[in-house]
Scaffold this motif. Structure first.
Motif, PDB file in Angstrom:
ATOM      1  N   ARG A   1      -6.733   1.473   2.141  1.00 20.55           N
ATOM      2  CA  ARG A   1      -6.433   1.777   0.741  1.00 20.55           C
ATOM      3  C   ARG A   1      -7.439   2.763   0.180  1.00 20.55           C
ATOM      4  O   ARG A   1      -8.611   2.758   0.548  1.00 20.55           O
ATOM      5  CB  ARG A   1      -6.441   0.499  -0.087  1.00 20.55           C
TER       6      ARG A   1
ATOM      7  N   THR B   1      -8.531   3.470  -3.470  1.00 21.54           N
ATOM      8  CA  THR B   1      -8.438   3.141  -4.888  1.00 21.54           C
ATOM      9  C   THR B   1      -9.179   4.182  -5.719  1.00 21.54           C
ATOM     10  O   THR B   1     -10.258   4.653  -5.338  1.00 21.54           O
ATOM     11  CB  THR B   1      -9.026   1.753  -5.175  1.00 21.54           C
TER      12      THR B   1
ATOM     13  N   THR C   1       1.778   6.700  -0.565  1.00 21.00           N
ATOM     14  CA  THR C   1       1.754   5.682  -1.623  1.00 21.00           C
ATOM     15  C   THR C   1       2.651   4.538  -1.193  1.00 21.00           C
ATOM     16  O   THR C   1       3.833   4.744  -0.897  1.00 21.00           O
ATOM     17  CB  THR C   1       2.241   6.254  -2.960  1.00 21.00           C
ATOM     18  N   ARG C   2       2.079   3.325  -1.152  1.00 14.40           N
ATOM     19  CA  ARG C   2       2.819   2.149  -0.712  1.00 14.40           C
ATOM     20  C   ARG C   2       3.013   1.183  -1.878  1.00 14.40           C
ATOM     21  O   ARG C   2       2.114   1.012  -2.713  1.00 14.40           O
ATOM     22  CB  ARG C   2       2.081   1.436   0.429  1.00 14.40           C
ATOM     23  N   ARG C   3       4.160   0.559  -1.897  1.00 17.53           N
ATOM     24  CA  ARG C   3       4.450  -0.440  -2.929  1.00 17.53           C
ATOM     25  C   ARG C   3       3.455  -1.589  -2.817  1.00 17.53           C
ATOM     26  O   ARG C   3       3.170  -2.079  -1.725  1.00 17.53           O
ATOM     27  CB  ARG C   3       5.885  -0.958  -2.741  1.00 17.53           C
ATOM     28  N   HIS C   4       2.911  -1.990  -3.927  1.00 15.86           N
ATOM     29  CA  HIS C   4       1.948  -3.092  -4.032  1.00 15.86           C
ATOM     30  C   HIS C   4       0.570  -2.751  -3.454  1.00 15.86           C
ATOM     31  O   HIS C   4      -0.330  -3.584  -3.530  1.00 15.86           O
ATOM     32  CB  HIS C   4       2.455  -4.369  -3.345  1.00 15.86           C
ATOM     33  N   ALA C   5       0.400  -1.573  -2.873  1.00 19.00           N
ATOM     34  CA  ALA C   5      -0.897  -1.208  -2.306  1.00 19.00           C
ATOM     35  C   ALA C   5      -1.459   0.062  -2.920  1.00 19.00           C
ATOM     36  O   ALA C   5      -2.668   0.268  -2.945  1.00 19.00           O
ATOM     37  CB  ALA C   5      -0.791  -1.044  -0.791  1.00 19.00           C
ATOM     38  N   GLY C   6      -0.571   0.921  -3.416  1.00 13.35           N
ATOM     39  CA  GLY C   6      -1.025   2.181  -3.977  1.00 13.35           C
ATOM     40  C   GLY C   6      -1.297   3.211  -2.901  1.00 13.35           C
ATOM     41  O   GLY C   6      -0.681   3.208  -1.837  1.00 13.35           O
TER      42      GLY C   6
ATOM     43  N   ASP D   1      -7.247  -3.101   5.379  1.00  8.32           N
ATOM     44  CA  ASP D   1      -6.792  -3.451   4.038  1.00  8.32           C
ATOM     45  C   ASP D   1      -7.627  -2.829   2.932  1.00  8.32           C
ATOM     46  O   ASP D   1      -7.184  -2.729   1.803  1.00  8.32           O
ATOM     47  CB  ASP D   1      -6.801  -4.973   3.858  1.00  8.32           C
TER      48      ASP D   1
END
Length: 231
Positions: free
Chosen positions: A26, A28, A58-63, A215
């Motif tokens: 990720r 952020t 860009t992933r759903r629920h992960a950004g 993760d």
């Protein structure tokens, strides 16, 4: 002083290529802004650019996450380079300036000298500068941008072995420049195609099989000083 988004983009891209951020990890905005000492606004703009380039998804629920290219996608990059590098050399033969030729000849002299002496430490960077200058000599901003992006992504996905015969490799660089200087587009294309094909054989994929997942972004890296960042 406000750090421009393209400088932040360069820094994040360089870190992705260097493996600071693992494939699938990720990215952020908060952590990136803290690492590079900037606000979240240029980070957000940089991530959009890197997503368009294929380094970020860009992933759903992960950004935002570092992309996880497949082996086929990696192979496609080498094939595209084998098509575009010769095209750039051919265009350079018609559009190069005397300034381009001066830089290219200087790089060839340096490369040939280092190769003869067996000093391989600088050969990779010299080769990168050579091909970057050759692409710029094509007079096509679109082609130059595509080749630059390909080089970044190939460096990210592949480890490159040193040429078995660096003297021969730099002789090919010299032959390309000679053809470009004479305005012989077909010869420049042919030599560059052969050179690129040989170089492709030295690439070794950094990953295979299913991609490892991570993760979270590594947070143990020291802050980056953005002052004077080359872009």
């Amino acid at each position: 002083m406000r750090i421009p988004a393209h400088s932040v983009c360069t820094a994040i891209r360089d870190d992705i290529v260097a493996g600071v951020y693992e494939r699938g990890s990720r990215l952020t905005e908060e952590l990136l802004a803290r690492r590079y000492g900037v606000s979240r606004v240029p980070v957000r703009e940089a991530l959009r650019t890197l997503e368009a380039e294929g380094f970020v998804v860009t992933r759903r629920h992960a950004g935002a996450c570092v992309a996880e290219p497949t082996e086929q996608e990696a192979a496609d990059l080498l094939e595209m380079r084998m098509l575009l590098e010769p095209l750039g050399a051919s265009r350079a033969a018609q559009r190069r300036t005397e300034a381009h030729l001066k830089v290219l000849r200087g790089l060839v002299r340096l490369g040939q000298e280092r190769a003869r002496r067996g000093n391989s430490e600088d050969l990779r960077s010299l080769g990168g500068w050579f091909h970057e200058t050759l692409a710029q000599s094509s007079g096509s901003h679109a082609l130059t941008s595509m080749l630059t992006q390909l080089r970044h992504k190939i460096a990210w996905m592949y480890a490159v072995e040193a040429p078995a015969n660096p003297v021969e490799s730099w002789a090919e660089h010299g032959a390309i420049v000679d053809a470009v200087a004479r305005g012989d587009g077909e010869r420049a294309r042919a030599i560059t195609a052969l050179h690129t094909e040989r170089a492709t054989g030295a690439h070794r994929l950094r990953f295979s099989g299913g991609p490892e997942r991570a993760d979270r972004v590594r947070t143990s890296q020291p802050p980056v000083n953005m002052t004077g960042l080359r872009h």
